[in-house]
Design a protein around this motif. Structure first.
Motif, PDB file in Angstrom:
ATOM      1  N   VAL A 169     -29.699  10.244 -11.208  1.00 27.74           N
ATOM      2  CA  VAL A 169     -29.371   8.867 -10.896  1.00 27.74           C
ATOM      3  C   VAL A 169     -30.638   7.986 -11.208  1.00 27.74           C
ATOM      4  N   THR A 170     -30.225   6.936 -11.904  1.00 34.26           N
ATOM      5  CA  THR A 170     -31.424   6.295 -12.489  1.00 34.26           C
ATOM      6  C   THR A 170     -31.283   5.021 -12.276  1.00 34.26           C
ATOM      7  N   ARG A 171     -32.284   4.216 -12.626  1.00 30.26           N
ATOM      8  CA  ARG A 171     -32.204   2.378 -12.564  1.00 30.26           C
ATOM      9  C   ARG A 171     -32.022   2.006 -13.757  1.00 30.26           C
ATOM     10  N   GLU A 172     -32.530   2.752 -14.933  1.00 32.98           N
ATOM     11  CA  GLU A 172     -32.469   2.234 -16.253  1.00 32.98           C
ATOM     12  C   GLU A 172     -31.439   3.154 -17.090  1.00 32.98           C
ATOM     13  N   ALA A 173     -30.749   2.634 -18.235  1.00 35.21           N
ATOM     14  CA  ALA A 173     -30.170   3.515 -19.023  1.00 35.21           C
ATOM     15  C   ALA A 173     -31.003   4.138 -19.753  1.00 35.21           C
ATOM     16  N   ARG A 174     -30.543   5.188 -20.434  1.00 27.47           N
ATOM     17  CA  ARG A 174     -31.447   5.787 -21.795  1.00 27.47           C
ATOM     18  C   ARG A 174     -30.330   6.324 -22.816  1.00 27.47           C
TER      19      ARG A 174
END
Length: 236
Positions: free
Chosen positions: A206-211
């Protein structure tokens, strides 16, 4: 960014597929011919076999280990779920279509599994969380941008939107996923092109930024956000 080679024919097919529907409500011989022309894309190597009866992974070197789905990153309660834990969570069944970027579609696939909302609530995703990066078992030794394993990424907004029908699938047609359909677990995102529906999932980060996902990193002809063109969707 390194790109994988694309033949002119395949590039033309991919570009056309983004806008032109090709329906696969076809007789069995025609479906078999289509599968031969457009085989299932699996770039992972050294994938383990999986037994739904025991919940164990058996690796090519003869070793084995329990399957564990890890949920980590921007969560307050990181989780490590065995296969039996996943099957003990609230289960849903759905029938949906799958649409490949290469232009073909498969209709009325019966899936069963766990909603992403259930998993993110279990791990208590933080307020800053915006995306989930899905990690696959196996390895991609020559992956783009140094990726050593297959990954995909989707927004939490899409993953938890009831209208998107996203599911961490454990079953197909009422039976545990077979290997070629992504056992032990795979993402099903019916309203995204099929390369977003990553197979062999073992970790949700789970992240803040897309990749970028694996195929997007390999070649930008595969967009990061890949909604199925409306003209390819069947009327409800």
């Amino acid at each position: 960014m390194p790109h994988l080679p694309f033949s002119p024919l395949r590039r033309a097919l991919l570009l056309g597929a983004l806008t032109l529907p090709v329906s696969i409500a076809l007789p069995a011989p025609a479906r078999a011919a289509m599968r031969r022309a457009f085989p299932t894309r699996t770039v992972e190597q050294d994938l383990p076999a999986f037994s739904a009866r025991t919940g164990m992974l058996e690796f090519p070197d003869g070793t084995d280990a329990p399957f564990v789905l890890r949920i980590d990153g921007l969560v307050r309660a990181p989780a490590a779920l065995a296969y039996a834990d996943l099957t003990a969570l609230p289960q849903v069944e759905q029938t949906s279509d799958m649409h490949c970027v290469e232009g073909w579609s498969v209709q009325n696939i019966m899936w069963g599994g766990v909603r992403l909302k259930t998993l993110l609530e279990l791990a208590q995703a933080e307020e800053a969380a915006r995306y989930v990066v899905f990690h696959a078992l196996g390895a991609t030794p020559r992956g783009p941008d140094g990726l050593r394993a297959y990954v995909e990424c989707m927004s939490i907004a899409d993953l938890t939107d009831p209208a998107q029908d996203c599911l961490l699938a454990l079953r197909i047609g009422g039976a545990p996923l077979p290997h070629d359909r992504g056992a032990p677990a795979r993402l099903v995102a019916p309203y995204q092109l099929a390369y977003k529906s990553i197979k062999f999932v073992h970790r949700l980060e789970v992240t803040r930024e897309a990749r970028d996902g694996w195929w997007t990193a390999a070649n930008p002809i595969y967009p990061r956000n890949a909604p199925v063109p409306k003209r390819r969707l069947r009327a409800p």
